[in-house]
Scaffold this active site. Structure first.
Site, short mmCIF file in Angstrom:
data_model
loop_
_atom_site.label_atom_id
_atom_site.label_comp_id
_atom_site.label_asym_id
_atom_site.label_seq_id
_atom_site.Cartn_x
_atom_site.Cartn_y
_atom_site.Cartn_z
CB CYS A 170 -0.74 0.15 1.20
SG CYS A 170 -2.15 -1.21 1.38
CB CYS A 208 10.18 5.37 -13.24
SG CYS A 208 11.46 4.35 -12.36
#
Ligand SMILES: [Zn+2]
Length: 450
Positions: free
Chosen positions: A231, A403
């Protein structure tokens, strides 16, 4: 900044001391109550318990019997995070006798949108202590046990054996297999849940103990380590994980209330087992329940042939190796990569180039390097049309891919080369090592931290 950090540390320290004092007070109060309770009293629960639990005791099919079972139960919540906080809150509120929490982590600000037992003032404090502080405010009349450590093969037996029922509120496959194995060996039912982004799932395992399937029956092989995104990185909506944690508490209360903690005797075994799937954003129904197979005949942990023992679990099951470790991505050669410092110089020299940011658009929209074009890695992976790239192909100069941390950027740069964007080797196509995180650390600390 130093002063703020110092004050925060001081507050966290005093909060911990306060939590210790409250814990001592609770023990003293509980001893006092026990003395009171030993005096003549003709009802099975104490007066304060009828007041506190009355609204659930009058629910048809619940009643006094269920409340007494709750009072005699000992429940372990593994993980005091997004699932564990709401689950523990409802279990404490409902009046389980003993509630144990296992977690070695400390509260972080990024936890607070979903881990509702913690608070801004308790950032830096042990999650277990923080949660117990909250739970004691909610219900000071039950017993709390803190285990400020990660559940491991070495402590699993000692911890799990103190409880009748376990809730798996962790978020990593290694913990899920370990918790399940310990529950099989110690014959404890297990309520397992998970949540990610906008969906979740819930399964009741080893129920009744010795009959129902275990986590390995449902998932005999762990997911590939590269695919395990927590998460922390992939994100999760607070209410989504909250729903799953509340459902875990509900399943636990149902099991306890109907006396389902005992091992099954004889032939009558597990009834129909189902997985509950919750999808907050899908087009279909939010909740679906899917029938599950029973125990696997060849299960490593729970089949008749399984030779898993408690000793074996402690000494020779390597959960980390079983689940695998994501290897560092090395798709590009060192000469195909540049550092953030080199990229900083390139920008300072105003030399023509294209900067391609391949993070998902939600990440990109929170902050990016000026001038970057966003083409998410998921579009590369799906093989979508990417008109932005065709525009970049028409320009001169090298293409630098960036990224979040420098893994996806390598994959994207390799794909660009395969698609011929490097003009047969005449144009540099490579990535920026360390990604936006490195850029933030070395060049632009004002970029939002994610
Ligand atoms: Zn099994």
């Amino acid at each position: 900044m130093d002063k703020i950090d110092h004050l925060r540390r001081e507050i966290a320290k005093r909060e911990s001391e306060l939590a210790d004092l409250k814990s001592q007070l609770a023990v003293a109060e509980s001893e006092h109550r026990t003395q009171d309770e030993s005096k003549a009293w003709r009802w099975p629960l104490q007066d304060h318990e009828y007041q506190r639990y009355g609204r659930q005791m009058v629910v048809p099919s619940f009643g006094l019997q269920a409340q007494l079972r709750l009072k005699n139960s000992r429940v372990l919540v593994v993980g005091a995070g997004g699932l564990g906080c709401p689950a523990a809150a409802y279990l404490a509120g409902a009046g389980v006798g003993v509630l144990g929490l296992v977690d070695a982590d400390e509260v972080e600000v990024s936890n607070l949108h979903r881990q509702v037992a913690h608070s801004t003032g308790r950032v830096g404090m042990s999650k277990v202590l923080s949660a117990i502080t909250y739970l004691r405010e909610l219900n000071p009349t039950i017993t709390y046990k803190s285990h400020r450590e990660h559940l491991s093969p070495h402590n699993a037996q000692a911890i799990v054996s103190q409880y009748d029922l376990v809730l798996d509120c962790t978020d990593h496959p290694t913990s899920r297999y370990l918790v399940s194995d310990a529950c099989i060996l110690l014959r404890r039912p297990l309520v397992s849940a998970s949540a990610f982004q906008t969906s979740g799932q819930l399964i009741v395992l080893n129920s009744p103990p010795g009959k129902g399937p275990c986590y390995r029956c449902v998932f005999p092989r762990p997911p590939p380590p590269e695919s395990v995104v927590g998460c922390g990185e992939g994100g999760v909506l607070g209410p989504v994980v909250g729903v799953m944690g509340v459902l875990q508490a509900l399943e636990a209360i149902k099991l306890i209330a109907r006396g389902g903690l005992e091992a099954a005797e004889g032939e009558e075994g597990a009834g129909e087992q189902r997985v509950l799937i919750f999808s907050a954003m899908g087009d279909g129904p939010s909740f679906r329940s899917v029938r599950m197979r029973g125990r696997r005949k060849d299960c490593f942990a729970c089949s008749a042939e399984a030779d898993l023992t408690l000793e074996h679990l402690e000494t020779s099951v390597d959960y980390v190796q079983f689940c695998g470790v994501a290897k560092p991505v090395a798709v590009l050669r060192p000469e195909e990569r540049i550092t953030v410092k080199q990229y900083c110089e390139i920008r300072a020299a105003h030399s023509e180039h294209t900067l391609l940011d391949v993070r998902e658009k939600e990440h990109f929209s929170l902050g990016s390097i000026p001038g970057a074009i966003n083409v998410p890695i998921s579009r590369f992976n799906r093989g979508d049309e990417m008109p932005e790239l065709t525009a970049a192909a028409g320009k001169d100069g090298p293409i630098y891919v960036v990224c979040r941390v420098g893994n996806d950027s390598q994959v994207a740069a390799r794909k660009l080369k395969d698609l011929g964007f490097d003009n047969g080797g005449e144009r540099f196509v490579g990535d920026i090592s360390g990604g936006i995180q490195a850029w933030r650390g070395a060049v632009d600390p004002t970029l939002p931290f994610l």
